[in-house]
Design an enzyme around this catalytic site. Structure first.
Site, mmCIF file in Angstrom:
data_model
loop_
_atom_site.group_PDB
_atom_site.id
_atom_site.type_symbol
_atom_site.label_atom_id
_atom_site.label_comp_id
_atom_site.label_asym_id
_atom_site.label_seq_id
_atom_site.Cartn_x
_atom_site.Cartn_y
_atom_site.Cartn_z
ATOM 1 N N HIS A 70 0.807 -1.097 0.164
ATOM 2 C CA HIS A 70 0.053 -0.002 -0.004
ATOM 3 C C HIS A 70 0.979 1.276 0.103
ATOM 4 O O HIS A 70 1.707 1.431 0.866
ATOM 5 C CB HIS A 70 -0.890 -0.053 1.289
ATOM 6 C CG HIS A 70 -2.014 0.830 1.256
ATOM 7 N ND1 HIS A 70 -3.230 1.052 0.401
ATOM 8 C CD2 HIS A 70 -1.751 2.332 1.592
ATOM 9 C CE1 HIS A 70 -3.960 1.963 0.333
ATOM 10 N NE2 HIS A 70 -3.095 2.952 1.227
ATOM 11 N N ALA A 71 0.553 2.108 -0.847
ATOM 12 C CA ALA A 71 1.558 3.159 -1.420
ATOM 13 C C ALA A 71 1.634 4.142 -0.034
ATOM 14 O O ALA A 71 0.540 4.553 0.841
ATOM 15 C CB ALA A 71 1.166 3.949 -2.285
ATOM 16 N N HIS B 298 0.012 11.879 -5.774
ATOM 17 C CA HIS B 298 -0.379 11.797 -4.318
ATOM 18 C C HIS B 298 0.638 11.956 -3.303
ATOM 19 O O HIS B 298 0.504 12.586 -2.493
ATOM 20 C CB HIS B 298 -1.607 10.759 -4.032
ATOM 21 C CG HIS B 298 -2.111 10.661 -2.939
ATOM 22 N ND1 HIS B 298 -3.263 11.324 -2.331
ATOM 23 C CD2 HIS B 298 -1.676 10.036 -1.780
ATOM 24 C CE1 HIS B 298 -3.427 10.977 -1.240
ATOM 25 N NE2 HIS B 298 -2.570 10.274 -0.703
ATOM 26 N N GLU B 299 1.425 10.895 -3.545
ATOM 27 C CA GLU B 299 2.594 10.504 -2.531
ATOM 28 C C GLU B 299 3.553 11.657 -2.477
ATOM 29 O O GLU B 299 3.959 12.053 -1.281
ATOM 30 C CB GLU B 299 3.172 9.255 -2.628
ATOM 31 C CG GLU B 299 2.199 7.800 -2.697
ATOM 32 C CD GLU B 299 1.432 7.847 -1.268
ATOM 33 O OE1 GLU B 299 2.027 8.395 -0.260
ATOM 34 O OE2 GLU B 299 0.581 7.312 -1.558
ATOM 35 N N HIS C 33 2.477 14.264 -0.188
ATOM 36 C CA HIS C 33 3.096 14.282 1.225
ATOM 37 C C HIS C 33 4.478 14.637 1.379
ATOM 38 O O HIS C 33 4.713 15.309 2.393
ATOM 39 C CB HIS C 33 3.067 12.703 1.567
ATOM 40 C CG HIS C 33 1.353 12.244 1.620
ATOM 41 N ND1 HIS C 33 0.546 12.819 2.610
ATOM 42 C CD2 HIS C 33 0.690 11.141 1.222
ATOM 43 C CE1 HIS C 33 -0.727 12.372 2.550
ATOM 44 N NE2 HIS C 33 -0.668 11.214 1.820
ATOM 45 N N GLU D 268 -3.779 15.131 2.614
ATOM 46 C CA GLU D 268 -3.982 13.908 1.482
ATOM 47 C C GLU D 268 -4.549 14.728 0.351
ATOM 48 O O GLU D 268 -4.512 14.119 -0.846
ATOM 49 C CB GLU D 268 -5.166 13.257 2.079
ATOM 50 C CG GLU D 268 -4.694 12.137 3.349
ATOM 51 C CD GLU D 268 -3.574 11.444 2.853
ATOM 52 O OE1 GLU D 268 -3.632 11.077 1.736
ATOM 53 O OE2 GLU D 268 -3.251 10.949 3.890
ATOM 54 N N HIS E 172 -6.635 0.395 5.529
ATOM 55 C CA HIS E 172 -6.474 1.172 6.820
ATOM 56 C C HIS E 172 -7.169 0.717 7.976
ATOM 57 O O HIS E 172 -7.080 1.378 8.870
ATOM 58 C CB HIS E 172 -7.194 2.764 6.271
ATOM 59 C CG HIS E 172 -6.523 3.273 4.902
ATOM 60 N ND1 HIS E 172 -6.590 2.711 3.736
ATOM 61 C CD2 HIS E 172 -5.844 4.471 4.741
ATOM 62 C CE1 HIS E 172 -6.070 3.260 2.875
ATOM 63 N NE2 HIS E 172 -5.284 4.252 3.456
ATOM 64 N N TYR F 192 -9.304 11.268 3.839
ATOM 65 C CA TYR F 192 -9.277 11.260 2.494
ATOM 66 C C TYR F 192 -10.719 11.717 1.963
ATOM 67 O O TYR F 192 -10.770 12.203 0.653
ATOM 68 C CB TYR F 192 -9.290 9.965 2.023
ATOM 69 C CG TYR F 192 -8.012 9.256 2.326
ATOM 70 C CD1 TYR F 192 -6.721 9.422 2.130
ATOM 71 C CD2 TYR F 192 -8.086 8.246 3.405
ATOM 72 C CE1 TYR F 192 -5.804 8.838 2.292
ATOM 73 C CE2 TYR F 192 -6.925 7.629 3.728
ATOM 74 C CZ TYR F 192 -5.792 7.836 3.111
ATOM 75 O OH TYR F 192 -4.475 7.402 3.705
HETATM 76 O O1 X8Z Z 1 -4.142 5.160 0.990
HETATM 77 C C1 X8Z Z 1 -4.149 6.196 0.296
HETATM 78 C C2 X8Z Z 1 -2.724 6.686 -0.327
HETATM 79 C C3 X8Z Z 1 -1.790 6.733 0.727
HETATM 80 S S1 X8Z Z 1 -1.982 7.700 2.159
HETATM 81 C C4 X8Z Z 1 -2.235 5.756 -1.411
HETATM 82 N N1 X8Z Z 1 -5.374 6.633 -0.396
HETATM 83 C C5 X8Z Z 1 -6.635 6.080 0.090
HETATM 84 C C6 X8Z Z 1 -7.083 4.744 -0.527
HETATM 85 O O2 X8Z Z 1 -6.022 4.276 -1.097
HETATM 86 O O3 X8Z Z 1 -7.791 3.985 0.169
HETATM 87 C C7 X8Z Z 1 -5.300 7.638 -1.437
HETATM 88 C C8 X8Z Z 1 -6.616 7.662 -1.966
HETATM 89 C C9 X8Z Z 1 -7.502 7.106 -0.913
HETATM 90 ZN ZN ZN Z 2 -1.757 9.756 1.240
#
Ligand code: X8Z
Ligand code: ZN
Length: 612
Positions: free
Chosen positions: A351-352, A381-382, A385, A409, A511, A521
């Site tokens: 997960h990024a 997105h990254e 941050h 975010e 998450h 988000y």
């Molecule tokens: O978790 C993330 C990022 C890392 S902060 C990749 N996002 C959420 C997800 O993947 O559920 C970005 C969009 C929403």
């Molecule tokens: Zn993020």
């Protein structure tokens, strides 16, 4: 805490944490010194924790998990005792910075722990284990458990990347169902651990005077937790009409494709048909949803492949957007220390994420990059941050955060709103920008909406579930049932197969096992349009919002930078005002952006019964 009957009555009434006999009541200067010391102590502890976390995230083993749990225990112990100690400054007239730091200290951790050493160790261990379980998750077809023999694993098992590929590319109902249901088996074993995590962290939250951990999470927004919940409802109400139109159109298309027996035209949509494991973003269904056939192609993925992009080149492209605004290049160490691709020889958390491991410009990203449009967006997105980290790393560590977590975010995403066909032509991904026309615009907006608009109810509901779990409103006997109640209520989707309380579907979303709050988000989806509108104004853009690209504009860059540099040093409404002139979060920029599509959708949906 001991009370002495010799203390002056007034003091006892004022504070139950009155000083012991013989001690002088602390004053504002003590509070200031305390906050300064906390910043120094926390930085040391957080650097150790982030170092252990980085190692664990890029190399999951029992050892690295234990190592990370230890570092987390130290942070937890420090925080709970410092927060309790800080209560002695309550009621004093403090300078603004000290007051803000003490506030930020109290909400600093998303996982407050009990002060009981054994319980704290248990909580840290569970947290590390859950994230590892998610990272290692695999589906092997039912009659085989992974981890016995690497060769067999390779043959029989699919990880999230592989299962997601099926979800995004296949249009075979049964194949999709198998991938969806398969992934949702990986979280069943998380259930008892998660239940225990909830109990333990709630105990920790109560010790620092929150009703439960959900209340702590809602307390980080410079307003009361009750007001924050109302804010999220207000924002959701602003965008719900647009979501309802999109849902209605998408359901009709899916019903045509898969048949009314599979996708009932008036009911919720089965969760595995939307191109994404969690049905959170739907753009992979675009070929089925394309409004106007025969328009110029907007296929960025094909262009990236044609131009032989690899992961590093993709990240370079992301960086070049930031530098075009006059922002600094990423430090050399970023390129040396980041993880861009999935290693073949070990388990990692794919997960990024973005990091400043040492809180001193030690920037990194960790991703298992695929070369496609989705990951081009995620790279921006990254990097958003990382650029936030970069511009505030000189602040005291308690200020090294976003104005609120939704801001963090939103930064990179706000820039991706400038990825217009003209931009793509400029950076050589399209030969030349297609001449703008109404049909092309609707196609483009459909593609965007399938990600940005589809996400909104998902973003709103994840923490509704956790708030309800932490508060006890949804007990362990209803964990999964409540999850699907909310998924249907907000998103209008349903599980494609029967579920029971043996399942733990929330755990199949990163998450939840990683304990990362999610409302950020939802806020970010709204804030990014508000920021985009302000940046476009700074860039002197006139005309419709969807046509604006701030690429290359230094004025917009300077505005953005000024906000990033504030970190969390000011309440977020002030940071927002500095950029946008507005003190409130506001979804009108989003609805303005999508005006053409909303009009088109309304036309399409005429005569349809929308809703579920
Ligand atoms: O978790 C993330 C990022 C890392 S902060 C990749 N996002 C959420 C997800 O993947 O559920 C970005 C969009 C929403
Ligand atoms: Zn993020």
């Amino acid at each position: 805490m001991r009370h002495s009957h010799l203390l002056p009555v007034a003091l006892v009434v004022l504070s139950p944490f009155a000083p012991a006999l013989g001690q002088v009541r602390p004053g504002p200067a003590d509070a200031k010194a305390f906050a300064e010391k906390v910043n120094v102590d926390l930085k040391k502890l957080w650097v150790k924790q982030q170092t252990a976390e980085w190692i664990k995230n890029t190399y999951i083993t029992d050892d690295t998990e234990r190592n990370a749990a230890w570092a987390n225990e130290d942070v937890m112990a420090y925080l709970s005792s410092a927060i309790k100690e800080s209560v002695k400054f309550k009621g004093l007239q403090l300078d603004a910075d000290t007051a803000r730091m003490l506030y930020l200290l109290r909400v600093a951790s998303a996982l407050p722990a009990p002060s009981d050493e054994k319980k704290r160790a248990e909580l840290a261990g569970i947290a590390a284990k859950l994230e590892g379980m998610y990272g290692k998750g695999k589906w092997c077809g039912g009659d085989y458990t992974p981890g016995k023999d690497p060769e067999q694993d390779k043959k029989r098992c699919k990880d999230l990347l592989q299962l997601s590929e099926i979800l995004s590319k296949s249009t075979k109902y049964e194949e999709l169902l198998d991938a969806w249901a398969g992934w949702h088996t990986i979280s069943r074993e998380m259930r008892p651990l998660y239940q225990r995590l909830v109990d333990l962290t709630n105990e920790g939250a109560r010790e620092i005077a929150f009703a439960h951990t959900g209340e702590l999470w809602r307390s980080g927004y410079d307003m009361s937790p009750a007001d924050f919940e109302k804010e999220t409802d207000r924002l959701w109400a602003q965008v719900k009409p647009l979501y309802d139109e999109l849902h209605c159109y998408v359901r009709a298309q899916l019903s045509k494709k898969y048949g009314a027996d599979k996708v009932p035209p008036e009911g919720p949509i089965p969760a595995h048909l939307l191109g994404n494991m969690w049905a959170q973003e739907w753009s992979f269904t675009y070929p089925m949803m394309e409004p106007h056939k025969g328009q110029a192609s907007l296929d960025v993925t094909a262009a990236l492949k044609r131009k032989r992009y690899d992961s590093k080149k993709l990240v370079r492209l992301g960086e070049s957007f930031f530098t075009s605004l006059g922002l600094d290049p990423l430090p050399q160490s970023f390129w040396e220390r980041s993880m861009f691709t999935k290693p073949q020889d070990r388990e990692v958390v794919c997960h990024a994420s973005a990091w400043d491991v040492q809180f001193n410009d030690d920037l990194r990203i960790k991703m298992c990059i695929k070369i496609d449009e989705e990951d081009l967006t995620t790279v921006h997105h990254e990097l958003g941050h990382d650029y936030y980290f970069h511009y505030y790393f000189k602040l005291p560590v308690l200020y090294q955060q976003g104005a609120n977590d939704g801001f963090h975010e939103a930064i990179g995403d706000a820039l991706t709103l400038s990825i217009t066909p003209e931009y793509l032509a400029k950076v050589g991904l399209f030969e030349k920008a297609p001449a703008p026309n109404e049909k092309l615009l609707i196609n483009q907006q459909m593609k965007d909406a399938l990600d940005k608009i589809a996400f909104l109810p998902f973003g709103r509901l994840i923490d509704q579930w956790r708030w309800d779990v932490f508060s006890g409103k949804a007990g362990p006997d209803r964990y999964n049932a409540h999850w699907w109640e909310l998924r249907t209520k907000y998103q209008g989707i349903a599980s494609p197969i029967g579920r029971t309380e043996q399942d733990f579907d929330p755990g199949a979303k990163y998450h939840i096992p990683a304990n990362v709050p999610y409302m950020r988000y939802f806020l970010a989806r709204i804030l990014q349009f508000q920021m985009h509108r302000a940046l476009c104004k700074a860039a002197g853009h006139s005309g419709p919002l969807h046509a604006c690209s701030i690429y290359g504009n230094k004025e917009a860059g300077a505005k953005l930078r000024a906000m990033l540099e504030l970190g969390a040093s000011k309440p977020w409404p002030l940071a927002l005002e500095a950029l946008t002139g507005q003190r409130e979060m506001d979804a009108t920029a989003l609805t303005e952006y999508f005006e053409p599509l909303q009009k088109w959708l309304k036309e399409q949906n005429k005569g349809r019964k929308c809703g579920w």
